[in-house]
Motif scaffolding. Structure first.
Motif, PDB file in Angstrom:
ATOM      1  N   ALA A  60     -34.170  14.977   3.178  1.00 46.44           N
ATOM      2  CA  ALA A  60     -32.632  14.355   2.667  1.00 46.44           C
ATOM      3  C   ALA A  60     -31.857  14.914   3.879  1.00 46.44           C
ATOM      4  O   ALA A  60     -32.360  16.377   4.679  1.00 46.44           O
ATOM      5  N   VAL A  61     -30.956  14.623   4.632  1.00 41.42           N
ATOM      6  CA  VAL A  61     -30.115  14.931   5.937  1.00 41.42           C
ATOM      7  C   VAL A  61     -28.602  15.115   5.525  1.00 41.42           C
ATOM      8  O   VAL A  61     -28.614  13.829   4.416  1.00 41.42           O
ATOM      9  N   LEU A  62     -28.389  16.221   5.606  1.00 42.17           N
ATOM     10  CA  LEU A  62     -26.557  15.604   5.433  1.00 42.17           C
ATOM     11  C   LEU A  62     -25.574  15.739   6.432  1.00 42.17           C
ATOM     12  O   LEU A  62     -26.382  17.085   7.455  1.00 42.17           O
ATOM     13  N   SER A  63     -24.423  15.385   6.611  1.00 46.64           N
ATOM     14  CA  SER A  63     -23.482  16.193   7.210  1.00 46.64           C
ATOM     15  C   SER A  63     -22.464  16.598   7.095  1.00 46.64           C
ATOM     16  O   SER A  63     -22.112  16.138   5.976  1.00 46.64           O
ATOM     17  N   LEU A  64     -21.843  17.411   7.655  1.00 49.66           N
ATOM     18  CA  LEU A  64     -20.618  18.019   7.380  1.00 49.66           C
ATOM     19  C   LEU A  64     -19.892  17.398   7.959  1.00 49.66           C
ATOM     20  O   LEU A  64     -19.786  18.074   9.742  1.00 49.66           O
ATOM     21  N   LEU A  65     -18.570  17.204   7.969  1.00 49.33           N
ATOM     22  CA  LEU A  65     -17.921  16.461   8.000  1.00 49.33           C
ATOM     23  C   LEU A  65     -16.331  17.629   8.351  1.00 49.33           C
ATOM     24  O   LEU A  65     -15.873  18.160   7.140  1.00 49.33           O
ATOM     25  N   THR A  66     -15.492  18.139   9.331  1.00 52.78           N
ATOM     26  CA  THR A  66     -14.291  18.702   9.008  1.00 52.78           C
ATOM     27  C   THR A  66     -13.300  17.425   8.832  1.00 52.78           C
ATOM     28  O   THR A  66     -12.811  17.028   9.515  1.00 52.78           O
ATOM     29  N   VAL A  67     -12.282  17.606   8.016  1.00 50.49           N
ATOM     30  CA  VAL A  67     -10.823  16.480   8.063  1.00 50.49           C
ATOM     31  C   VAL A  67      -9.885  17.082   8.837  1.00 50.49           C
ATOM     32  O   VAL A  67      -9.490  18.231   8.656  1.00 50.49           O
ATOM     33  N   LEU A  68      -9.606  16.553   9.567  1.00 55.91           N
ATOM     34  CA  LEU A  68      -8.518  17.328  10.236  1.00 55.91           C
ATOM     35  C   LEU A  68      -7.087  16.264   9.452  1.00 55.91           C
ATOM     36  O   LEU A  68      -6.818  15.642   8.674  1.00 55.91           O
ATOM     37  N   GLU A  69      -5.850  17.058   9.677  1.00 54.79           N
ATOM     38  CA  GLU A  69      -4.416  16.628   8.890  1.00 54.79           C
ATOM     39  C   GLU A  69      -4.147  15.364   9.143  1.00 54.79           C
ATOM     40  O   GLU A  69      -3.424  15.008   8.003  1.00 54.79           O
ATOM     41  N   ASN A  70      -4.483  14.212   9.652  1.00 55.99           N
ATOM     42  CA  ASN A  70      -4.271  13.460   9.671  1.00 55.99           C
ATOM     43  C   ASN A  70      -5.209  12.790   8.647  1.00 55.99           C
ATOM     44  O   ASN A  70      -4.987  11.173   8.387  1.00 55.99           O
ATOM     45  N   GLY A  71      -6.180  13.026   8.307  1.00 54.51           N
ATOM     46  CA  GLY A  71      -7.028  12.808   6.944  1.00 54.51           C
ATOM     47  C   GLY A  71      -8.717  12.140   7.394  1.00 54.51           C
ATOM     48  O   GLY A  71      -9.234  11.660   6.635  1.00 54.51           O
ATOM     49  N   SER A  72      -8.191  11.965   9.261  1.00 50.84           N
ATOM     50  CA  SER A  72      -9.304  10.975   9.426  1.00 50.84           C
ATOM     51  C   SER A  72     -10.625  12.818   9.911  1.00 50.84           C
ATOM     52  O   SER A  72     -10.291  14.018   9.638  1.00 50.84           O
ATOM     53  N   ALA A  73     -11.815  12.064  10.139  1.00 50.80           N
ATOM     54  CA  ALA A  73     -12.480  13.622   9.849  1.00 50.80           C
ATOM     55  C   ALA A  73     -13.989  13.104  11.190  1.00 50.80           C
ATOM     56  O   ALA A  73     -14.063  12.071  11.380  1.00 50.80           O
ATOM     57  N   VAL A  74     -14.274  13.948  11.403  1.00 59.37           N
ATOM     58  CA  VAL A  74     -15.180  14.145  12.442  1.00 59.37           C
ATOM     59  C   VAL A  74     -16.484  15.369  12.714  1.00 59.37           C
ATOM     60  O   VAL A  74     -16.237  16.044  11.365  1.00 59.37           O
ATOM     61  N   GLU A  75     -17.536  14.255  12.468  1.00 57.45           N
ATOM     62  CA  GLU A  75     -18.619  14.899  12.389  1.00 57.45           C
ATOM     63  C   GLU A  75     -18.999  16.760  12.871  1.00 57.45           C
ATOM     64  O   GLU A  75     -19.153  15.876  14.469  1.00 57.45           O
ATOM     65  N   THR A  76     -20.221  17.202  12.566  1.00 57.71           N
ATOM     66  CA  THR A  76     -19.506  18.948  13.338  1.00 57.71           C
ATOM     67  C   THR A  76     -20.757  19.363  12.949  1.00 57.71           C
ATOM     68  O   THR A  76     -21.273  20.148  13.659  1.00 57.71           O
TER      69      THR A  76
END
Length: 132
Positions: A60-76
């Motif tokens: 499998a491949v897991l994806s880590l996302l940083t969740v921003l204050e506005n609720g959106s997320a950026v894949e890191t």
């Protein structure tokens, strides 16, 4: 939904981080590895969530996302068979700083955080593997 592989036992083969551990550490960890299948898009843990297990992808491949204050997320980051999700929790804290989701379905084994914390605290080799 988490589903067990039928007829498969928890083993370290398939994940390079687990394979890189010294034989003594692997022998203590391997009986506690639990094979799981996670579905595409499934959230393994949300940011701020309490982790009970570290997850070692074997296909499998897991994806880590940083969740921003506005609720959106950026894949890191992506985690494949070379690493694991939850090692920071095993070393320092049980809280996840990222949202982790399944980017590509495949085999994963999970290990209780407490066991990895013990190995981290008692084995220089495991500590070096986790930190480097």
């Amino acid at each position: 939904m988490t589903v067990m592989f039928k007829g498969q036992t928890g083993e370290t083969r398939g994940n390079r981080l687990l394979t890189a551990m010294e034989a003594d550490s692997r022998a203590r960890i391997e009986p506690h590895l639990e094979p799981v299948v996670l579905e595409l898009g499934e959230v393994v843990c949300d940011a701020g969530g309490l982790l009970k297990h570290a997850y070692f992808p074997q296909g499998a491949v897991l994806s880590l996302l940083t969740v921003l204050e506005n609720g959106s997320a950026v894949e890191t980051a992506h985690i494949g068979r070379e690493g694991a999700f939850g090692l920071f929790a095993a070393m320092y804290s049980r809280v996840s700083f990222n949202r982790c989701l399944v980017q590509f379905e495949g085999g994963i084994v999970r290990c209780p955080i407490e066991l990895l914390q013990s190995e981290f605290n008692h084995s220089d080799h495991v500590r070096d593997l986790f930190v480097s």
